[in-house]
Scaffold this motif. Structure first.
Motif, mmCIF file in Angstrom:
data_model
loop_
_atom_site.group_PDB
_atom_site.id
_atom_site.type_symbol
_atom_site.label_atom_id
_atom_site.label_comp_id
_atom_site.label_asym_id
_atom_site.label_seq_id
_atom_site.Cartn_x
_atom_site.Cartn_y
_atom_site.Cartn_z
ATOM 1 N N LYS A 110 0.456 -4.473 2.895
ATOM 2 C CA LYS A 110 -0.039 -5.845 2.793
ATOM 3 C C LYS A 110 -1.454 -5.905 2.233
ATOM 4 O O LYS A 110 -1.872 -6.944 1.719
ATOM 5 C CB LYS A 110 -0.003 -6.522 4.166
ATOM 6 C CG LYS A 110 1.385 -6.965 4.593
ATOM 7 C CD LYS A 110 1.406 -7.420 6.042
ATOM 8 C CE LYS A 110 0.501 -8.615 6.265
ATOM 9 N NZ LYS A 110 0.582 -9.095 7.680
ATOM 10 N N THR A 111 -2.192 -4.782 2.317
ATOM 11 C CA THR A 111 -3.550 -4.789 1.786
ATOM 12 C C THR A 111 -3.577 -4.918 0.265
ATOM 13 O O THR A 111 -4.634 -5.197 -0.311
ATOM 14 C CB THR A 111 -4.301 -3.503 2.199
ATOM 15 O OG1 THR A 111 -3.599 -2.363 1.683
ATOM 16 C CG2 THR A 111 -4.387 -3.392 3.710
ATOM 17 N N LEU A 112 -2.433 -4.700 -0.380
ATOM 18 C CA LEU A 112 -2.351 -4.836 -1.833
ATOM 19 C C LEU A 112 -1.971 -6.250 -2.269
ATOM 20 O O LEU A 112 -2.001 -6.547 -3.465
ATOM 21 C CB LEU A 112 -1.327 -3.854 -2.405
ATOM 22 C CG LEU A 112 -1.592 -2.361 -2.189
ATOM 23 C CD1 LEU A 112 -0.465 -1.538 -2.794
ATOM 24 C CD2 LEU A 112 -2.928 -1.951 -2.784
ATOM 25 N N ASP A 113 -1.614 -7.111 -1.309
ATOM 26 C CA ASP A 113 -1.103 -8.434 -1.667
ATOM 27 C C ASP A 113 -2.127 -9.260 -2.438
ATOM 28 O O ASP A 113 -1.776 -9.957 -3.397
ATOM 29 C CB ASP A 113 -0.663 -9.191 -0.409
ATOM 30 C CG ASP A 113 0.627 -8.631 0.181
ATOM 31 O OD1 ASP A 113 1.302 -7.841 -0.511
ATOM 32 O OD2 ASP A 113 0.959 -8.979 1.332
ATOM 33 N N HIS A 114 -3.394 -9.194 -2.021
ATOM 34 C CA HIS A 114 -4.392 -10.033 -2.698
ATOM 35 C C HIS A 114 -4.598 -9.599 -4.146
ATOM 36 O O HIS A 114 -4.830 -10.444 -5.015
ATOM 37 C CB HIS A 114 -5.716 -10.019 -1.931
ATOM 38 C CG HIS A 114 -6.265 -8.655 -1.676
ATOM 39 N ND1 HIS A 114 -5.723 -7.800 -0.741
ATOM 40 C CD2 HIS A 114 -7.308 -7.989 -2.228
ATOM 41 C CE1 HIS A 114 -6.404 -6.683 -0.731
ATOM 42 N NE2 HIS A 114 -7.356 -6.756 -1.630
ATOM 43 N N LYS A 178 -2.491 1.906 -5.527
ATOM 44 C CA LYS A 178 -1.096 2.284 -5.280
ATOM 45 C C LYS A 178 -0.960 3.799 -5.198
ATOM 46 O O LYS A 178 -0.218 4.323 -4.356
ATOM 47 C CB LYS A 178 -0.197 1.725 -6.390
ATOM 48 C CG LYS A 178 0.268 0.305 -6.183
ATOM 49 C CD LYS A 178 1.240 -0.102 -7.275
ATOM 50 C CE LYS A 178 1.794 -1.491 -7.039
ATOM 51 N NZ LYS A 178 2.747 -1.891 -8.126
ATOM 52 N N ARG A 179 -1.648 4.500 -6.077
ATOM 53 C CA ARG A 179 -1.605 5.960 -6.062
ATOM 54 C C ARG A 179 -2.216 6.508 -4.778
ATOM 55 O O ARG A 179 -1.699 7.439 -4.175
ATOM 56 C CB ARG A 179 -2.345 6.512 -7.278
ATOM 57 C CG ARG A 179 -2.235 8.010 -7.468
ATOM 58 C CD ARG A 179 -2.854 8.398 -8.776
ATOM 59 N NE ARG A 179 -4.144 7.746 -8.947
ATOM 60 C CZ ARG A 179 -5.290 8.417 -9.114
ATOM 61 N NH1 ARG A 179 -5.303 9.713 -9.145
ATOM 62 N NH2 ARG A 179 -6.413 7.767 -9.279
ATOM 63 N N TRP A 180 -3.327 5.907 -4.342
ATOM 64 C CA TRP A 180 -3.937 6.310 -3.078
ATOM 65 C C TRP A 180 -2.992 6.042 -1.911
ATOM 66 O O TRP A 180 -2.862 6.865 -1.009
ATOM 67 C CB TRP A 180 -5.237 5.542 -2.859
ATOM 68 C CG TRP A 180 -6.353 5.943 -3.752
ATOM 69 C CD1 TRP A 180 -6.408 7.052 -4.561
ATOM 70 C CD2 TRP A 180 -7.578 5.243 -3.952
ATOM 71 N NE1 TRP A 180 -7.592 7.097 -5.239
ATOM 72 C CE2 TRP A 180 -8.344 6.006 -4.891
ATOM 73 C CE3 TRP A 180 -8.124 4.086 -3.446
ATOM 74 C CZ2 TRP A 180 -9.609 5.608 -5.311
ATOM 75 C CZ3 TRP A 180 -9.376 3.682 -3.863
ATOM 76 C CH2 TRP A 180 -10.108 4.437 -4.785
#
Length: 203
Positions: A110-114, A178-180
């Protein structure tokens, strides 16, 4: 007789004109948010640069012996600490462990949503911020108001640049994060399997 076409055109023109300030506000908020994301990204990048390198075959021993403080990111360290506390407190039920795993991975994703939102929203708002003032500017061309046309074109080109900059920055940050995250999820999944097995062997 009522001119339906003229009424519809006027109605749509009013709606379009009224959207300009909300679009500018959202675009400004997007620009501020992407700057916050950049700052957070560089803080995490600095943290990961300081992590020690390891060989793949050493990873199981590092996890079992709890030696990942300088090797894993804070995301993986936090999860492994929670999992150890759960197992040490006697919560060895596989469903409880699975629930912890899925909840943590879901929160991590969810941390990637923004960034995903900014990737789409930035260029879209930039395009809207371009077309709306250009439409109103063209409407006054016949009046010869060059100052109004100049102001509208300035807003149009500025919003285009900002929208594209937000979208491109979000794309780069999202690709790297995403890679991290894939690396963190690998550590989390492996730690779950190893620690649960070791806990079962000690019982």
């Amino acid at each position: 007789m009522v001119n339906i076409s003229a009424l519809l055109e006027t109605f749509l023109y009013l709606i379009t004109s009224s959207l300009l300030y909300p679009v500018l506000l959202l675009l400004s908020l997007s620009a501020v948010l992407i700057l916050v994301c950049v700052g957070s990204f560089f803080a995490e990048l600095l943290e990961r640069w300081r992590l020690l390198k390891y060989a793949s075959e050493q990873l199981p021993d590092i996890i079992v012996n709890n030696q990942g403080h300088r090797i894993f990111s804070h995301h993986a360290r936090t999860y492994i600490a929670c999992l150890r506390n759960m197992l040490n407190n006697g919560a060895s039920d596989e469903f409880a462990v699975e629930a912890l795993f899925h909840e943590y991975t879901r929160n991590l994703l969810k941390t990637l949503d923004h960034l995903k939102i900014l990737l789409k929203l930035g260029p879209a708002l930039g395009l809207m911020g371009t077309l709306i003032p250009m439409g109103t500017g063209l409407a006054v061309v016949s009046q010869g108001d060059l100052s109004k046309i100049s102001a509208d074109l300035s807003v149009a080109f500025t919003t285009t640049v900002i929208g594209l900059a937000v979208g491109m920055t979000a794309f780069v940050l999202l690709a790297i994060k995403k890679r991290w995250m894939e690396e963190d999820l690998l550590h989390i999944e492996l730690a779950t399997e190893l620690l649960v097995v070791k806990h079962a062997e000690r019982r």
